[in-house]
Design a protein around this motif. Structure first.
Motif, PDB file in Angstrom:
ATOM      1  N   PHE A   1       3.612   1.246  -5.161  1.00 18.35           N
ATOM      2  CA  PHE A   1       3.572   1.893  -3.849  1.00 18.35           C
ATOM      3  C   PHE A   1       4.500   1.221  -2.831  1.00 18.35           C
ATOM      4  N   VAL A   2       5.778   1.557  -2.949  1.00 14.76           N
ATOM      5  CA  VAL A   2       6.731   1.162  -1.919  1.00 14.76           C
ATOM      6  C   VAL A   2       6.365   1.869  -0.616  1.00 14.76           C
ATOM      7  N   ALA A   3       6.128   3.169  -0.682  1.00 13.41           N
ATOM      8  CA  ALA A   3       5.591   3.889   0.470  1.00 13.41           C
ATOM      9  C   ALA A   3       4.115   3.523   0.598  1.00 13.41           C
ATOM     10  N   PRO A   4       3.668   3.106   1.766  1.00 10.78           N
ATOM     11  CA  PRO A   4       2.287   2.610   1.900  1.00 10.78           C
ATOM     12  C   PRO A   4       1.248   3.718   1.817  1.00 10.78           C
ATOM     13  N   TYR A   5       0.014   3.322   1.567  1.00  9.57           N
ATOM     14  CA  TYR A   5      -1.089   4.264   1.460  1.00  9.57           C
ATOM     15  C   TYR A   5      -1.177   5.174   2.685  1.00  9.57           C
ATOM     16  N   GLY A   6      -0.960   4.601   3.872  1.00  5.18           N
ATOM     17  CA  GLY A   6      -1.093   5.382   5.093  1.00  5.18           C
ATOM     18  C   GLY A   6      -0.208   6.609   5.106  1.00  5.18           C
ATOM     19  N   PHE A   7       0.981   6.507   4.529  1.00  5.77           N
ATOM     20  CA  PHE A   7       1.876   7.664   4.455  1.00  5.77           C
ATOM     21  C   PHE A   7       1.280   8.747   3.583  1.00  5.77           C
ATOM     22  N   TYR A   8       0.838   8.365   2.381  1.00  2.00           N
ATOM     23  CA  TYR A   8       0.326   9.363   1.449  1.00  2.00           C
ATOM     24  C   TYR A   8      -0.872  10.112   2.012  1.00  2.00           C
TER      25      TYR A   8
ATOM     26  N   LYS B   1       8.077   5.693  -7.660  1.00  2.00           N
ATOM     27  CA  LYS B   1       8.005   5.135  -9.008  1.00  2.00           C
ATOM     28  C   LYS B   1       9.385   4.717  -9.505  1.00  2.00           C
ATOM     29  N   ALA B   2      10.400   5.527  -9.188  1.00  2.00           N
ATOM     30  CA  ALA B   2      11.755   5.207  -9.629  1.00  2.00           C
ATOM     31  C   ALA B   2      12.230   3.897  -9.012  1.00  2.00           C
ATOM     32  N   VAL B   3      11.961   3.695  -7.718  1.00  2.00           N
ATOM     33  CA  VAL B   3      12.322   2.434  -7.068  1.00  2.00           C
ATOM     34  C   VAL B   3      11.515   1.291  -7.678  1.00  2.00           C
ATOM     35  N   GLY B   4      10.255   1.562  -7.998  1.00  2.00           N
ATOM     36  CA  GLY B   4       9.395   0.533  -8.566  1.00  2.00           C
ATOM     37  C   GLY B   4       9.868   0.014  -9.909  1.00  2.00           C
ATOM     38  N   GLU B   5      10.653   0.804 -10.614  1.00  2.00           N
ATOM     39  CA  GLU B   5      11.162   0.397 -11.920  1.00  2.00           C
ATOM     40  C   GLU B   5      12.449  -0.414 -11.816  1.00  2.00           C
ATOM     41  N   THR B   6      12.989  -0.555 -10.608  1.00  3.44           N
ATOM     42  CA  THR B   6      14.196  -1.352 -10.393  1.00  3.44           C
ATOM     43  C   THR B   6      13.803  -2.787 -10.031  1.00  3.44           C
ATOM     44  N   PRO B   7      14.771  -3.704  -9.965  1.00  2.00           N
ATOM     45  CA  PRO B   7      14.454  -5.086  -9.542  1.00  2.00           C
ATOM     46  C   PRO B   7      13.855  -5.175  -8.145  1.00  2.00           C
ATOM     47  N   LEU B   8      14.032  -4.133  -7.335  1.00  2.00           N
ATOM     48  CA  LEU B   8      13.465  -4.141  -5.987  1.00  2.00           C
ATOM     49  C   LEU B   8      11.985  -3.776  -5.976  1.00  2.00           C
ATOM     50  N   GLY B   9      11.491  -3.271  -7.090  1.00  2.00           N
ATOM     51  CA  GLY B   9      10.131  -2.755  -7.131  1.00  2.00           C
ATOM     52  C   GLY B   9       9.080  -3.759  -6.717  1.00  2.00           C
ATOM     53  N   ARG B  10       9.115  -4.935  -7.312  1.00  2.00           N
ATOM     54  CA  ARG B  10       8.063  -5.917  -7.012  1.00  2.00           C
ATOM     55  C   ARG B  10       8.129  -6.429  -5.565  1.00  2.00           C
ATOM     56  N   PRO B  11       9.286  -6.852  -5.060  1.00  2.00           N
ATOM     57  CA  PRO B  11       9.284  -7.346  -3.680  1.00  2.00           C
ATOM     58  C   PRO B  11       8.956  -6.285  -2.638  1.00  2.00           C
ATOM     59  N   LEU B  12       9.217  -5.004  -2.931  1.00  2.00           N
ATOM     60  CA  LEU B  12       8.946  -3.953  -1.960  1.00  2.00           C
ATOM     61  C   LEU B  12       7.547  -3.353  -2.088  1.00  2.00           C
ATOM     62  N   ALA B  13       6.877  -3.603  -3.207  1.00  2.00           N
ATOM     63  CA  ALA B  13       5.569  -2.992  -3.455  1.00  2.00           C
ATOM     64  C   ALA B  13       4.552  -3.412  -2.402  1.00  2.00           C
ATOM     65  N   SER B  14       3.709  -2.473  -2.004  1.00  2.00           N
ATOM     66  CA  SER B  14       2.685  -2.779  -0.995  1.00  2.00           C
ATOM     67  C   SER B  14       1.337  -3.107  -1.615  1.00  2.00           C
ATOM     68  N   VAL B  15       1.153  -2.788  -2.906  1.00  2.00           N
ATOM     69  CA  VAL B  15      -0.119  -3.006  -3.582  1.00  2.00           C
ATOM     70  C   VAL B  15       0.107  -3.778  -4.878  1.00  2.00           C
ATOM     71  N   SER B  16      -0.764  -4.737  -5.145  1.00  2.00           N
ATOM     72  CA  SER B  16      -0.702  -5.488  -6.399  1.00  2.00           C
ATOM     73  C   SER B  16      -2.051  -5.418  -7.105  1.00  2.00           C
ATOM     74  N   TYR B  17      -2.009  -5.248  -8.421  1.00  2.00           N
ATOM     75  CA  TYR B  17      -3.212  -5.239  -9.261  1.00  2.00           C
ATOM     76  C   TYR B  17      -3.170  -6.491 -10.130  1.00  2.00           C
TER      77      TYR B  17
END
Length: 236
Positions: free
Chosen positions: A190-197, A213-229
């Motif tokens: 979730f690069v775009a935060p929950y509040g947007f959705y 999801k496409a951005v999340g699969e790039t090297p930028l995915g982890r640093p930009l992600a708003s949620v971690s499991y």
């Protein structure tokens, strides 16, 4: 815990799921269910505890999947919604709801095969004590999510009525170590935060989610992600 009085109100409990998981929030619900099912599988006969189970959307889902599950929450109003959900799904005989404090779980050490908590740690005022209790009553696995410091959620977090505790990867690592847990795996989304959705129709949220999801699969995915499991194991 932040917002404890708000969280326990009857009107909040009645509207909780509709406000968070309608419109584009349906995509959040789908992703969270997927994360929980994947982390805790296989579920048949597994003894599971959900901490801060709220309205029981995960508790009931796991009961349907064959888990022997207990859901604990501090809010009687939320638990009532959970019991109603269980009745509607026909799984009320396969799970138990209990009112209790996550900082003092009413179970002996090593009592469950897996313990998890979703949408919980962002409200935790003493996360180390909560995670320590989850680890204490688990004999194998602890699973939870956090909102990430420095992510897009940081942009609007101060506007939220209760705010949210945001975590760095380093802080989560320290919390795991302090609780006697070892990290088995993690996912970041979730690069775009929950509040947007939650604010946009599902038809608009779906193409944004594909891009997310496409951005999340790039090297930028982890640093930009708003949620971690976070999936952890109890250290020997």
């Amino acid at each position: 815990m932040k917002g404890a009085e708000w969280y326990q109100a009857d009107d909040v409990a009645e509207e909780y799921d509709d406000k968070r998981f309608s419109r584009g929030g349906q995509l959040i619900d789908e992703r969270e269910r997927e994360a929980v099912l994947r982390a805790l599988a296989p579920l048949e006969g597994k003894k599971v505890l959900e901490v801060a189970c709220g309205t029981g959307r995960f508790t009931a889902m796991l009961a349907e999947a064959g888990a022997d599950i207990i859901g604990v929450d501090i809010s009687a109003a939320m638990l009532q919604q959970g019991r109603q959900r269980a009745r509607e799904l026909g799984v009320e005989d396969h799970l138990q709801f209990m009112r209790g404090d996550a900082a003092r779980l009413p179970f002996p050490d090593d009592h469950f095969d897996a313990v998890f908590g979703m949408r919980f740690f962002h409200l935790a005022d003493t996360p180390a004590s909560f995670l320590g209790e989850m680890a204490r009553v688990s004999n194998s696995q602890v699973f939870f999510d956090t909102f990430k410091r420095g992510s897009t959620r940081s942009i609007y977090n101060w506007l939220l009525p209760m705010g949210s505790r945001l975590y760095s990867d380093e802080e989560v690592s320290r919390l795991l170590s302090g609780a006697g847990l070892s990290l088995a795996g993690s996912e970041h989304d979730f690069v775009a935060p929950y509040g947007f959705y939650r604010q946009v129709p599902n038809a608009l949220a779906k193409p944004v989610r594909r891009l997310d999801k496409a951005v999340g699969e790039t090297p930028l995915g982890r640093p930009l992600a708003s949620v971690s499991y976070w999936n952890a194991t109890v250290s020997e």
